[in-house]
Write an enzyme that holds these catalytic residues in place. Structure first.
Site, PDB file in Angstrom:
ATOM      1  N   HIS A 141       0.817  -1.217   0.000  1.00  0.00           N
ATOM      2  CA  HIS A 141       0.000   0.000   0.000  1.00  0.00           C
ATOM      3  C   HIS A 141       0.854   1.272   0.000  1.00  0.00           C
ATOM      4  CE1 HIS A 141       0.432  -0.294   4.512  1.00  0.00           C
ATOM      5  NE2 HIS A 141       0.546   1.023   4.372  1.00  0.00           N
ATOM      6  N   SER A 152       5.000   2.097   8.120  1.00  0.00           N
ATOM      7  CA  SER A 152       4.583   0.929   7.336  1.00  0.00           C
ATOM      8  C   SER A 152       5.726   0.424   6.466  1.00  0.00           C
ATOM      9  CB  SER A 152       3.392   1.282   6.442  1.00  0.00           C
ATOM     10  OG  SER A 152       2.238   1.515   7.193  1.00  0.00           O
ATOM     11  N   ASP A 156      -0.079  -7.557   1.110  1.00  0.00           N
ATOM     12  CA  ASP A 156       0.411  -6.202   1.373  1.00  0.00           C
ATOM     13  C   ASP A 156       1.934  -6.172   1.457  1.00  0.00           C
ATOM     14  OD1 ASP A 156       0.215  -3.496   1.665  1.00  0.00           O
ATOM     15  OD2 ASP A 156      -0.268  -3.528   3.788  1.00  0.00           O
TER      16      ASP A 156
END
Length: 360
Positions: free
Chosen positions: A107, A214, A137
């Protein structure tokens, strides 16, 4: 007089004997050893882990528009303002003669046309996408090696199997584009499912994870990466989640080889076994098939709706999430044994797994 001489002789004999015995005795020296400070030892351990891993952790900036022309940013040069910019982190997982390969969350680079990687020494360079997998992901990008990053090496890979709830872990990343930041916490839980991804088996930690972290590494106190930061619950505190590093390795290996992930496909939909049926069959685990897709491996093997799957490849199935995760680890062309209940009879069959394709 004679007795007196004898007495004197005996007196000196006793004294000499005592002196000899004193000489024979080992001399005891009391040395007080100062115990090492456990707090200082822990601090030094954390410091050494961060120092070792830091060069391999990067900041990732991506934008959805822009040129495909390669751009190299030099040390500490400001990155120009970018519209539709996405911020994340990553870490070097592999290298060859030409490239450093960096893993991050899918993402983070979802619609990116321009990806810039900033290293801990301030060097910045454009990256290319090797492959990405939205279902897990996980994405893999690469940066051409230059003299400024020639000494950057891949992180050391650990084993999530060795983790226990309560173990210390360190989270690395670039929150809010402040620069590389490391936080300390513990493993709060293992094998978490949040319903945000197709394939889940998260490590939960209370080490602070913020927007921008992230794709950063989750590190144990041996300096080994055990997970990749991927999600937080913004309404809570100390609720961070990381993908186990073994899953990251499996996915990135395929992205490196094929540019995509080749997943196994069984071809069934399942639900939890109703409590009434569990009691009647005297079982504690299992999932019940509610649909078998036509021409799927399950269909060809003879599995039917109503069958209750207990084990796949020797692994116990307790929930639909267990089944989804285990099937996701299977490879096309692999033969697996499945143990199930039909009616009241336990049966076992072998199924040849096929590749999952997009069936929109």
């Amino acid at each position: 007089m004679h007795r007196f001489i004898i007495f004197i002789f005996l007196f000196f004999f006793v004294i000499i004997s005592c002196e000899n015995k004193e000489k024979e005795k080992p001399r005891t020296i009391n040395i007080i050893q100062k115990s090492p400070d456990p707090v200082k030892q822990l601090q030094e351990r954390i410091y050494s882990v961060i120092k070792k891993v830091k060069p391999s952790v990067v900041t990732i900036l991506s934008k959805s528009g822009g040129t495909k022309t390669p751009i190299i940013f030099r040390f500490n040069e400001e990155i120009p303002p970018i519209e539709n910019e996405s911020l994340g982190s990553g870490f070097v997982i592999k290298r060859d003669k030409k490239y450093l390969y960096i893993v991050t969350n899918s993402h983070v680079i979802e619609k990116a046309k321009l990806i810039t990687v900033r290293f801990s020494n301030g060097f910045q360079s454009q990256a290319e996408i090797v492959g990405k997998d939205p279902k897990s992901d996980i994405a893999l990008i690469k940066v051409r090696i230059s003299k400024e990053i020639a000494n950057v090496n891949p992180v050391k890979i650990g084993s999530p199997k060795n983790l226990k709830v309560g173990y210390f872990v360190i989270s690395g990343g670039s929150p809010y584009n402040l620069g590389l930041t490391f936080t300390l916490g513990i493993v709060s839980a293992l094998n978490r499912n949040l319903g945000i991804s197709t394939y889940e088996n998260y490590i939960q930690t209370d080490a602070a994870i913020n927007p921008g972290d992230s794709g950063g590494p989750l590190i144990d106190l041996n300096g080994e990466v055990v997970g990749m930061n991927t999600a937080i619950i913004q309404t809570g505190q100390g609720l961070g989640f990381a993908i186990p590093i073994n899953t990251v390795i499996e996915i990135t290996d395929q992205l490196f080889k094929y540019g995509r992930v080749k997943r196994g496909w069984l071809g069934i939909l399942v639900q939890e076994v109703p409590l009434k049926i569990k009691k009647s069959l005297h079982i504690q685990q299992g999932v019940q098939i509610i649909k078998v897709f036509k021409n799927s491996p399950a269909y060809k093997s003879g599995l039917r709706p109503g069958d209750i799957i207990l084990f796949i490849k020797g692994k116990e199935i307790k929930t639909p999430s267990d089944l989804k995760y285990i099937v996701s680890q299977l490879k096309p062309g692999e033969s697996v044994d499945i143990e199930f209940i039909r009616g009241r009879k336990r049966q076992k069959i072998t199924i040849m797994i096929e590749e999952l394709v997009d069936r929109k």
